[in-house]
Design a protein around this motif. Structure first.
Motif, mmCIF file in Angstrom:
data_model
loop_
_atom_site.group_PDB
_atom_site.id
_atom_site.type_symbol
_atom_site.label_atom_id
_atom_site.label_comp_id
_atom_site.label_asym_id
_atom_site.label_seq_id
_atom_site.Cartn_x
_atom_site.Cartn_y
_atom_site.Cartn_z
ATOM 1 N N SER A 23 -18.880 3.337 8.292
ATOM 2 C CA SER A 23 -20.080 3.722 7.715
ATOM 3 C C SER A 23 -19.876 3.394 6.345
ATOM 4 C CB SER A 23 -20.324 5.373 7.959
ATOM 5 O OG SER A 23 -19.443 6.158 6.953
ATOM 6 N N GLN A 59 -17.381 -9.063 10.329
ATOM 7 C CA GLN A 59 -17.581 -7.883 11.499
ATOM 8 C C GLN A 59 -17.879 -6.490 10.838
ATOM 9 O OE1 GLN A 59 -13.556 -8.439 13.015
ATOM 10 N NE2 GLN A 59 -14.358 -9.401 14.799
ATOM 11 N N ALA A 66 -21.601 -6.593 9.758
ATOM 12 C CA ALA A 66 -22.434 -6.544 11.330
ATOM 13 C C ALA A 66 -22.516 -5.035 11.702
ATOM 14 C CB ALA A 66 -21.953 -7.516 12.378
ATOM 15 N N HIS A 67 -21.377 -4.460 11.643
ATOM 16 C CA HIS A 67 -21.260 -2.874 12.177
ATOM 17 C C HIS A 67 -22.194 -2.121 11.297
ATOM 18 C CE1 HIS A 67 -19.387 0.354 14.283
ATOM 19 N NE2 HIS A 67 -19.648 1.087 13.249
ATOM 20 N N GLY A 98 -24.594 -2.842 9.374
ATOM 21 C CA GLY A 98 -26.013 -3.317 9.674
ATOM 22 C C GLY A 98 -26.727 -2.490 10.758
ATOM 23 N N LYS A 99 -26.037 -2.060 11.791
ATOM 24 C CA LYS A 99 -26.671 -1.528 12.984
ATOM 25 C C LYS A 99 -27.202 -0.084 12.605
ATOM 26 C CE LYS A 99 -23.273 -3.614 16.041
ATOM 27 N NZ LYS A 99 -22.257 -3.385 16.990
ATOM 28 N N SER A 100 -26.923 0.543 11.291
ATOM 29 C CA SER A 100 -27.358 1.739 11.124
ATOM 30 C C SER A 100 -28.894 1.386 10.237
ATOM 31 C CB SER A 100 -26.865 2.391 10.152
ATOM 32 O OG SER A 100 -26.268 1.753 8.970
ATOM 33 N N THR A 147 -28.811 -7.545 6.628
ATOM 34 C CA THR A 147 -27.462 -7.921 6.392
ATOM 35 C C THR A 147 -27.548 -9.287 6.014
ATOM 36 O OG1 THR A 147 -26.992 -8.435 8.782
ATOM 37 C CG2 THR A 147 -26.166 -6.366 7.993
ATOM 38 N N ASN A 151 -24.910 -11.837 14.741
ATOM 39 C CA ASN A 151 -26.182 -11.418 14.241
ATOM 40 C C ASN A 151 -26.563 -10.957 12.868
ATOM 41 O OD1 ASN A 151 -27.282 -11.995 16.954
ATOM 42 N ND2 ASN A 151 -26.400 -10.093 17.430
ATOM 43 N N ASP A 176 -28.403 -11.338 9.372
ATOM 44 C CA ASP A 176 -29.539 -11.615 9.319
ATOM 45 C C ASP A 176 -29.973 -12.766 8.367
ATOM 46 O OD1 ASP A 176 -30.730 -9.453 10.898
ATOM 47 O OD2 ASP A 176 -30.235 -8.032 9.117
#
Length: 464
Positions: free
Chosen positions: A259, A350, A353-354, A356-358, A362, A391, A393
């Motif tokens: 996080s 990585q 990207a992780h 960015g999922k929140s 990115t 992915n 951005d």
């Protein structure tokens, strides 16, 4: 540093002494005249850009007691003349370590690996400092000059010496290991960081393995069980071997979570007890570095509660290494542009990207990964493709040496402007300054030579 007479130093390094043999060096040993203090020994080192002999007088004016030189200079200062000042610096470090060992309980820990050396060194330094006087290198002082400069900072009160060992060709780590005589050797990873210089990853493994060979039967070897090249090094030493990793290991991590607050994982101690660890440092790849540091500390018998607390207190691994900042307008910048290899760049992407999922857009700002030699084209192209698959951005590629990242990204995905290329840092800055919005998460990643770390600093300063 311990106090030494010029006579002792001359004898240790095989120098011809011009000056009072009873003069004492009472401060640091430096190759940079700007760092000289009263009582220092200045080492005049020939360099690619300039020559340390030109700065002997500057060192004298700053209080240097003597200069270690390759030829006499017309300066009123005691001089120790040797054929090779860098080799003499190494001899002096070896002499001082042997002298301190004879009168104290010094423990020396050597660390090497293609990635993670500096972070692990900093983690271990932070831990060991809680238990006694500790000397650990600043920045990446890990070569034939920086490593002995760090070693020479020990004195008779020093309990722990941490030595970062960088690879500079066959025999380079053996050279540093012979100098430091580590009681504990830590080998983190074998990767592509030096493939351009050494030609093949197997040669990198051979060089890193020199540390394993240097650990005697009474020593301790701490190895990454996740890396097959490193795991094979257990056969190079008769020392006790301890493993860290994420699958089968004495010190094992599971349940890694990322996080913007940092990185957490569950630590499995050798006897199967499990303890949660929460690092402020970003990046799942830093879990392995933490495991390595924990392994050393635990094998030294240090209090586990204090060990974990020291790690959890660390605000960052090092400047420009996954260094997270937040602007007043809500833009986050991760500045990781001090070193870059294909492995570390992929790990940083990585992480981006992780995170960015929140809910964060990115943006990856990428520069050249240096010293990849014949693999440079393939590896830069591959990083562009990795960014697409993750992915990300927006990809912003800076500098001619990194252009294949942009080309790889555009060929991998059916993008429409998601990858941008700029020749110059200023161009990239202007573009980013105009497009960043609150909540965006920006990763800046490159080798030091690409200078993107300064772009990262500029981006963070906007709106502050």
């Amino acid at each position: 540093m311990i106090e030494l007479t010029l006579a002792e130093i001359a004898d240790a390094v095989g120098a011809q002494l011009f000056g009072d043999p009873e003069l004492r060096v009472s401060a640091s040993v430096e190759t940079d005249s700007r760092l000289v203090q009263p009582g220092s020994l200045f080492v005049a080192k020939p360099g690619e850009v300039t020559d340390g002999h030109l700065f002997v007088d500057s060192a004298r004016k700053s209080g240097a007691i003597a200069a270690l030189v390759e030829h006499r200079v017309e300066v009123e200062i005691a001089q120790l003349v040797v054929a090779d000042s860098v080799a003499a610096l190494g001899k002096l470090a070896k002499f001082v370590i042997e002298k301190v060992r004879a009168k104290s309980n010094l423990t020396v820990i050597g660390i090497t690996g293609s990635n993670g050396k500096t972070t692990t060194k900093n983690m271990l330094g932070a831990i060991l400092a809680k238990f006694g006087p500790t000397v650990s290198p600043i920045e990446s002082y890990n070569n034939e000059v920086g490593a002995p400069i760090s070693m020479l900072k020990i004195d008779y009160e020093t309990k722990y010496l941490v030595v970062e060992m960088g690879a500079d060709g066959p025999g380079s780590i053996a050279y540093l290991a012979d100098m430091a005589k580590p009681d504990i050797g830590v080998i983190l990873k074998v990767g592509l960081a030096h493939v351009g210089e050494f030609g093949d990853i197997s040669i990198t493994a051979q060089i890193k393995g020199e540390l394993a060979q240097a650990i005697g039967p009474d020593g301790l070897l701490i190895l990454n069980s996740d890396d097959s090249h490193v795991a094979a090094m257990a056969n190079l030493s008769k020392a006790k071997t301890v493993w860290f990793g994420t699958h089968q290991a004495d010190y094992l991590a599971s349940g890694q979570q990322l996080s913007l607050a940092g990185t957490s994982f569950d630590l499995h101690w050798p006897e199967a007890a499990i303890q949660p660890v929460s690092l402020k440092i970003l990046g799942e790849h830093h879990v392995m570095n933490a495991l390595a540091a924990i392994s050393v500390a635990d094998q030294l018998g240090l209090a586990r509660e204090t060990v974990i607390a020291a790690l959890e207190e660390m605000p960052l691994a090092e400047r420009w290494r996954m260094q997270l900042g937040k602007r007043s307008d809500g833009v986050y910048v991760i500045n990781d542009a001090y070193n870059a290899s294909p492995e570390s760049t992929k790990a940083a992407l990585q992480t981006l990207a992780h995170l960015g999922k929140s809910g964060h857009r990115t943006i990856a700002v990428l520069g050249e990964m240096a010293e990849l030699g014949s693999q440079s084209r393939e590896q830069h192209d591959a990083i562009g493709r990795v960014a697409v698959r993750l992915n990300i951005d927006q990809v912003v590629v800076v500098g001619a040496g990194a252009k294949l990242i942009h080309m790889g990204a555009t060929q991998e995905g059916s993008w429409d402007g998601e990858s941008k290329f700029f020749d110059e840092i200023d161009q990239a800055f202007d573009y980013l300054d105009g497009m960043l919005e609150p909540g965006d998460l920006v990763l800046v990643k490159s080798s030091k030579s690409a200078n993107l770390r300064f772009l990262g600093d500029r981006l963070l300063e906007v709106g502050q």
